[in-house]
Structures are given as structure tokens and as C-alpha cells.
Design a protein around this motif. Structure first.
Motif, PDB file in Angstrom:
ATOM      1  N   LEU A   1       9.283   5.530   0.903  1.00  9.88           N
ATOM      2  CA  LEU A   1       9.061   5.632  -0.542  1.00  9.88           C
ATOM      3  C   LEU A   1       8.472   6.978  -0.915  1.00  9.88           C
ATOM      4  CD1 LEU A   1       8.677   4.403  -3.435  1.00  9.88           C
ATOM      5  CD2 LEU A   1       6.427   3.616  -2.656  1.00  9.88           C
ATOM      6  N   ASP A   2       9.018   7.560  -1.985  1.00 10.71           N
ATOM      7  CA  ASP A   2       8.413   8.706  -2.646  1.00 10.71           C
ATOM      8  C   ASP A   2       7.977   8.208  -4.020  1.00 10.71           C
ATOM      9  OD1 ASP A   2       7.667  11.058  -3.871  1.00 10.71           O
ATOM     10  OD2 ASP A   2       9.369  12.211  -3.111  1.00 10.71           O
ATOM     11  N   VAL A   3       6.677   8.157  -4.256  1.00 13.09           N
ATOM     12  CA  VAL A   3       6.161   7.530  -5.477  1.00 13.09           C
ATOM     13  C   VAL A   3       6.530   8.284  -6.745  1.00 13.09           C
ATOM     14  CG1 VAL A   3       4.237   6.388  -4.311  1.00 13.09           C
ATOM     15  CG2 VAL A   3       3.907   8.676  -5.321  1.00 13.09           C
ATOM     16  N   VAL A   4       7.047   9.503  -6.634  1.00 13.72           N
ATOM     17  CA  VAL A   4       7.436  10.242  -7.835  1.00 13.72           C
ATOM     18  C   VAL A   4       8.795   9.783  -8.364  1.00 13.72           C
ATOM     19  CG1 VAL A   4       6.109  12.235  -7.071  1.00 13.72           C
ATOM     20  CG2 VAL A   4       8.580  12.187  -6.675  1.00 13.72           C
ATOM     21  N   ASP A   5       9.479   8.925  -7.617  1.00 20.18           N
ATOM     22  CA  ASP A   5      10.775   8.392  -8.028  1.00 20.18           C
ATOM     23  C   ASP A   5      10.586   6.966  -8.544  1.00 20.18           C
ATOM     24  OD1 ASP A   5      13.332   7.216  -8.164  1.00 20.18           O
ATOM     25  OD2 ASP A   5      14.095   8.452  -6.522  1.00 20.18           O
TER      26      ASP A   5
ATOM     27  N   ILE B   1       0.851  -1.193   0.000  1.00 24.61           N
ATOM     28  CA  ILE B   1       0.000   0.000   0.000  1.00 24.61           C
ATOM     29  C   ILE B   1       0.882   1.237   0.000  1.00 24.61           C
ATOM     30  CG2 ILE B   1      -1.834   1.260   1.197  1.00 24.61           C
ATOM     31  CD1 ILE B   1      -2.476  -1.390   2.677  1.00 24.61           C
ATOM     32  N   THR B   2       0.793   2.067  -1.055  1.00 24.31           N
ATOM     33  CA  THR B   2       1.509   3.333  -1.043  1.00 24.31           C
ATOM     34  C   THR B   2       0.688   4.361  -0.270  1.00 24.31           C
ATOM     35  OG1 THR B   2       0.563   4.212  -3.106  1.00 24.31           O
ATOM     36  CG2 THR B   2       2.501   2.790  -3.297  1.00 24.31           C
ATOM     37  N   GLY B   3       1.363   5.353   0.281  1.00 28.61           N
ATOM     38  CA  GLY B   3       0.665   6.297   1.146  1.00 28.61           C
ATOM     39  C   GLY B   3       0.092   5.582   2.349  1.00 28.61           C
ATOM     40  N   GLY B   4       0.845   4.603   2.861  1.00 33.68           N
ATOM     41  CA  GLY B   4       0.312   3.714   3.894  1.00 33.68           C
ATOM     42  C   GLY B   4       0.519   4.157   5.324  1.00 33.68           C
ATOM     43  N   GLY B   5       1.047   5.359   5.530  1.00 31.05           N
ATOM     44  CA  GLY B   5       1.352   5.792   6.887  1.00 31.05           C
ATOM     45  C   GLY B   5       0.232   6.485   7.623  1.00 31.05           C
ATOM     46  N   THR B   6      -0.746   6.999   6.901  1.00 31.94           N
ATOM     47  CA  THR B   6      -1.837   7.755   7.523  1.00 31.94           C
ATOM     48  C   THR B   6      -3.144   7.496   6.786  1.00 31.94           C
ATOM     49  OG1 THR B   6      -1.427   9.703   6.123  1.00 31.94           O
ATOM     50  CG2 THR B   6      -0.293   9.633   8.271  1.00 31.94           C
ATOM     51  N   GLY B   7      -4.228   7.956   7.393  1.00 28.16           N
ATOM     52  CA  GLY B   7      -5.520   8.004   6.735  1.00 28.16           C
ATOM     53  C   GLY B   7      -5.981   6.713   6.112  1.00 28.16           C
ATOM     54  N   LEU B   8      -6.427   6.819   4.869  1.00 28.00           N
ATOM     55  CA  LEU B   8      -7.011   5.678   4.167  1.00 28.00           C
ATOM     56  C   LEU B   8      -6.012   4.532   4.024  1.00 28.00           C
ATOM     57  CD1 LEU B   8      -9.147   6.189   0.961  1.00 28.00           C
ATOM     58  CD2 LEU B   8      -7.808   4.142   1.350  1.00 28.00           C
ATOM     59  N   GLY B   9      -4.774   4.862   3.692  1.00 29.36           N
ATOM     60  CA  GLY B   9      -3.767   3.827   3.519  1.00 29.36           C
ATOM     61  C   GLY B   9      -3.495   3.059   4.790  1.00 29.36           C
ATOM     62  N   ALA B  10      -3.357   3.797   5.897  1.00 30.72           N
ATOM     63  CA  ALA B  10      -3.091   3.150   7.181  1.00 30.72           C
ATOM     64  C   ALA B  10      -4.274   2.312   7.635  1.00 30.72           C
ATOM     65  CB  ALA B  10      -2.764   4.214   8.234  1.00 30.72           C
ATOM     66  N   GLU B  11      -5.473   2.835   7.462  1.00 28.10           N
ATOM     67  CA  GLU B  11      -6.667   2.093   7.876  1.00 28.10           C
ATOM     68  C   GLU B  11      -6.850   0.839   7.036  1.00 28.10           C
ATOM     69  OE1 GLU B  11      -9.797   0.924  10.067  1.00 28.10           O
ATOM     70  OE2 GLU B  11      -8.419   2.565  10.514  1.00 28.10           O
TER      71      GLU B  11
ATOM     72  N   ASP C   1       1.824  20.555 -11.015  1.00 29.01           N
ATOM     73  CA  ASP C   1       2.927  19.611 -11.217  1.00 29.01           C
ATOM     74  C   ASP C   1       2.918  18.521 -10.142  1.00 29.01           C
ATOM     75  OD1 ASP C   1       3.840  20.953 -13.440  1.00 29.01           O
ATOM     76  OD2 ASP C   1       5.408  22.062 -12.361  1.00 29.01           O
ATOM     77  N   ALA C   2       2.706  18.928  -8.901  1.00 27.38           N
ATOM     78  CA  ALA C   2       2.730  17.971  -7.786  1.00 27.38           C
ATOM     79  C   ALA C   2       1.616  16.934  -7.942  1.00 27.38           C
ATOM     80  CB  ALA C   2       2.601  18.699  -6.453  1.00 27.38           C
ATOM     81  N   MET C   3       0.414  17.385  -8.317  1.00 29.46           N
ATOM     82  CA  MET C   3      -0.693  16.442  -8.502  1.00 29.46           C
ATOM     83  C   MET C   3      -0.446  15.492  -9.668  1.00 29.46           C
ATOM     84  SD  MET C   3      -4.295  18.361  -7.653  1.00 29.46           S
ATOM     85  CE  MET C   3      -3.931  19.979  -8.355  1.00 29.46           C
ATOM     86  N   ILE C   4       0.087  16.015 -10.748  1.00 30.91           N
ATOM     87  CA  ILE C   4       0.403  15.158 -11.892  1.00 30.91           C
ATOM     88  C   ILE C   4       1.459  14.140 -11.502  1.00 30.91           C
ATOM     89  CG2 ILE C   4       1.479  15.140 -14.189  1.00 30.91           C
ATOM     90  CD1 ILE C   4       0.061  17.908 -14.623  1.00 30.91           C
ATOM     91  N   ASP C   5       2.474  14.584 -10.773  1.00 35.38           N
ATOM     92  CA  ASP C   5       3.566  13.691 -10.380  1.00 35.38           C
ATOM     93  C   ASP C   5       3.104  12.591  -9.432  1.00 35.38           C
ATOM     94  OD1 ASP C   5       5.351  15.081 -11.937  1.00 35.38           O
ATOM     95  OD2 ASP C   5       6.247  16.213 -10.287  1.00 35.38           O
ATOM     96  N   VAL C   6       2.345  12.960  -8.400  1.00 36.29           N
ATOM     97  CA  VAL C   6       1.938  11.972  -7.397  1.00 36.29           C
ATOM     98  C   VAL C   6       0.727  11.166  -7.864  1.00 36.29           C
ATOM     99  CG1 VAL C   6       1.086  11.636  -5.041  1.00 36.29           C
ATOM    100  CG2 VAL C   6       2.893  13.316  -5.491  1.00 36.29           C
ATOM    101  N   ASN C   7      -0.325  11.863  -8.288  1.00 39.36           N
ATOM    102  CA  ASN C   7      -1.579  11.178  -8.593  1.00 39.36           C
ATOM    103  C   ASN C   7      -1.529  10.348  -9.875  1.00 39.36           C
ATOM    104  OD1 ASN C   7      -2.343  12.679  -6.391  1.00 39.36           O
ATOM    105  ND2 ASN C   7      -3.882  13.902  -7.437  1.00 39.36           N
ATOM    106  N   ILE C   8      -0.875  10.869 -10.892  1.00 42.87           N
ATOM    107  CA  ILE C   8      -0.824  10.145 -12.171  1.00 42.87           C
ATOM    108  C   ILE C   8       0.478   9.351 -12.313  1.00 42.87           C
ATOM    109  CG2 ILE C   8      -0.918  10.302 -14.682  1.00 42.87           C
ATOM    110  CD1 ILE C   8      -2.527  12.866 -14.409  1.00 42.87           C
ATOM    111  N   LYS C   9       1.599  10.059 -12.260  1.00 41.49           N
ATOM    112  CA  LYS C   9       2.878   9.361 -12.461  1.00 41.49           C
ATOM    113  C   LYS C   9       3.134   8.339 -11.358  1.00 41.49           C
ATOM    114  CE  LYS C   9       5.326  12.948 -15.081  1.00 41.49           C
ATOM    115  NZ  LYS C   9       6.501  13.859 -15.088  1.00 41.49           N
ATOM    116  N   GLY C  10       2.790   8.685 -10.124  1.00 42.25           N
ATOM    117  CA  GLY C  10       2.984   7.746  -9.027  1.00 42.25           C
ATOM    118  C   GLY C  10       2.199   6.456  -9.242  1.00 42.25           C
TER     119      GLY C  10
END
Length: 246
Positions: free
Chosen positions: A63-67, A12-22, A109-118
Motif C-alpha cells: 500500500l501507498d497511502v497517497v493513493d 496498521i499503515t506503515g506496518g513494515g518497520t519501526g512503530l508500525g511493526a512493533e 508536498d511529500a509530508m502533506i501527501d503522506v501525513n495529512i492526505k494519507g
């Protein structure tokens, strides 16, 4: 009931908080072996500790999903550590809400990088592995904003989430005989996502999120998609608070 989830390895990416953690906590309680990945290692470690205390199995990966190289390295590390990978949940996301007239291209740019490219980098890292073994499940977090344009303010965010939904459907058509693909489209869900908005719409967004449903509601929807028999693919799930009009 844990059939269909028991012993599956889920990243799970973004797994440290919120929806991912739950989602991590919920799936671990159902018998999954969970890998949580994200930028804030201390948050990931907290989730892992909670799961371990409850008798589950989990590991944390920074992990940084933009990499793209980092995404591939984490997928390889998960497989090395757990012995396999069955499900990828592309959950990492940003939602800065701002009218386009304010022309904040850094946020775009940030949304494109994380939401799409990630999301694409996650798919790229696991798809050859899933295709080779002719099994696997890719779950992408879109949004109700990927079903109906959220404007004013959320135009670019909607654009990224429409993209995630389109990528999910196209991928399903391409590899559906071997790999399951699910797009999850939540409405207002209690998480840190609302704090992505720091501009003129910040108070409006936080007022809107007063109707938010708990992240556990989305975790249950994700579990439902995972627990289906191998020949059943839940393509899309849209869920929102009962009082949410949008």
C-alpha cells in the motif's frame, strides 16, 4: 490481559518497520488479528512471518497511502480476508527536517501527501463501514510536534501533525457516539522516521534521537487505547522520553 483486544482485526499503515511493526507484533501477541500495510512488501512479509512464528495471525498488504483508491482497495481486501475490520491505525508518516528558508517544496508536498492526505484517505475508507455497524476505532499518529511547534527545521512537519491532531478531534466530535477516535502524540521514538531527514539538519536530528524510547512504548499506549470498554474513548495520549524537553 487481552480483554478488549482479543480477536479484533487491526489494520496498521506503515506496518513494515519501526512503530508500525512493533505495534503489529504487540497487538498480535495480545490476541489481535493484524493486517500490516506499506510500500515495502518484503518488510511486511518479515513482520507477518515473525507474528506467525509466535503463534499469532497476520497478513501483509502492499500500500501507498497517497493513493486513495489503493487505500480503499486494501481496506476492502482486509474485510474480505478477515471477515471484518475493528481498528484502523494511521501510522504511515514522513519527517524530513529542514529550515523553511531552504524552500524544499518537494519535501513539503511529500509530508502533506503522506501525513495529512494519507490519514484522511484511511479515514475515508473505513468511516462509512464503521458508521454503518456503529462501532470501530480510528487511531491517528500525530506527534509532540503536533502539540508544540518544532522549529527551526520542523515547521512544516509540525503543521502536518497539528493537522492530524485537529482532524482527530473534529472527527471525534462528529462521530464519537458511534466510532472511537484517538490521537497518539509521541516524542522521540526509535524508528526509521529519523532517516527521512537527508538535508542540512540530518546530523542534528540523529543526535536528538539518541534519547529515543523504544517503539514498544508507543505500542503499549496504542494497546491501552484499544483495550478500553466500548463506552470509553481515549482521545489523546502524549508520551516522550523522560529527558526530552520539547
Amino acid at each position: 490481559m487481552s480483554e478488549g483486544i482479543q480477536s479484533k482485526v487491526v489494520l496498521i499503515t506503515g506496518g513494515g518497520t519501526g512503530l508500525g511493526a512493533e505495534t503489529a507484533r504487540h497487538l498480535a501477541a495480545r490476541g489481535a488479528r493484524v493486517a500490516v500495510a506499506g510500500r515495502r512488501k518484503e518488510k511486511l512479509d518479515e513482520v507477518v512471518a515473525e507474528i506467525a512464528k509466535a503463534g499469532g495471525e497476520a497478513r501483509a498488504y502492499q500500500l501507498d497511502v497517497v493513493d486513495k483508491k489503493e487505500v480503499k482497495a486494501v481496506v476492502d481486501a482486509v474485510i474480505a480476508g478477515f471477515g471484518k475490520l475493528d481498528v484502523l491505525i494511521n501510522n504511515a508518516g514522513l519527517m524530513p527536517i529542514r529550515p523553511m528558508a531552504e524552500v524544499n517544496t518537494d519535501e513539503w508536498d511529500a509530508m502533506i501527501d503522506v501525513n495529512i492526505k494519507g490519514t484522511l484517505y484511511g479515514i475515508a475508507a473505513v468511516l462509512p463501514i464503521f458508521l454503518k455497524k456503529e462501532s470501530g476505532h480510528i487511531i491517528n499518529l500525530s506527534s509532540v510536534a503536533g502539540v508544540k511547534v518544532f522549529a527551526p527545521g520542523g515547521t512544516v512537519y509540525s503543521g502536518t501533525k497539528f493537522a492530524v491532531r485537529a482532524i482527530s478531534e473534529g472527527l471525534r466530535q462528529e462521530v464519537g457516539g458511534k466510532v472511537r477516535v484517538t490521537s497518539i502524540e509521541p516524542g522521540a521514538v526509535e524508528s526509521d522516521l529519523k532517516f527521512s531527514t537527508t538535508g542540512t539538519a540530518a546530523s542534528t536530528v540523529r543526535d536528538f534521537y539518541k534519547i529515543a524510547i523504544p517503539a514498544s512504548a508507543v505500542a503499549r499506549a496504542i494497546a491501552y487505547a484499544i483495550e478500553q470498554p466500548a463506552d470509553v474513548d481515549i482521545n489523546e495520549i502524549v508520551l516522550r522520553p523522560t529527558v526530552q524537553e520539547f
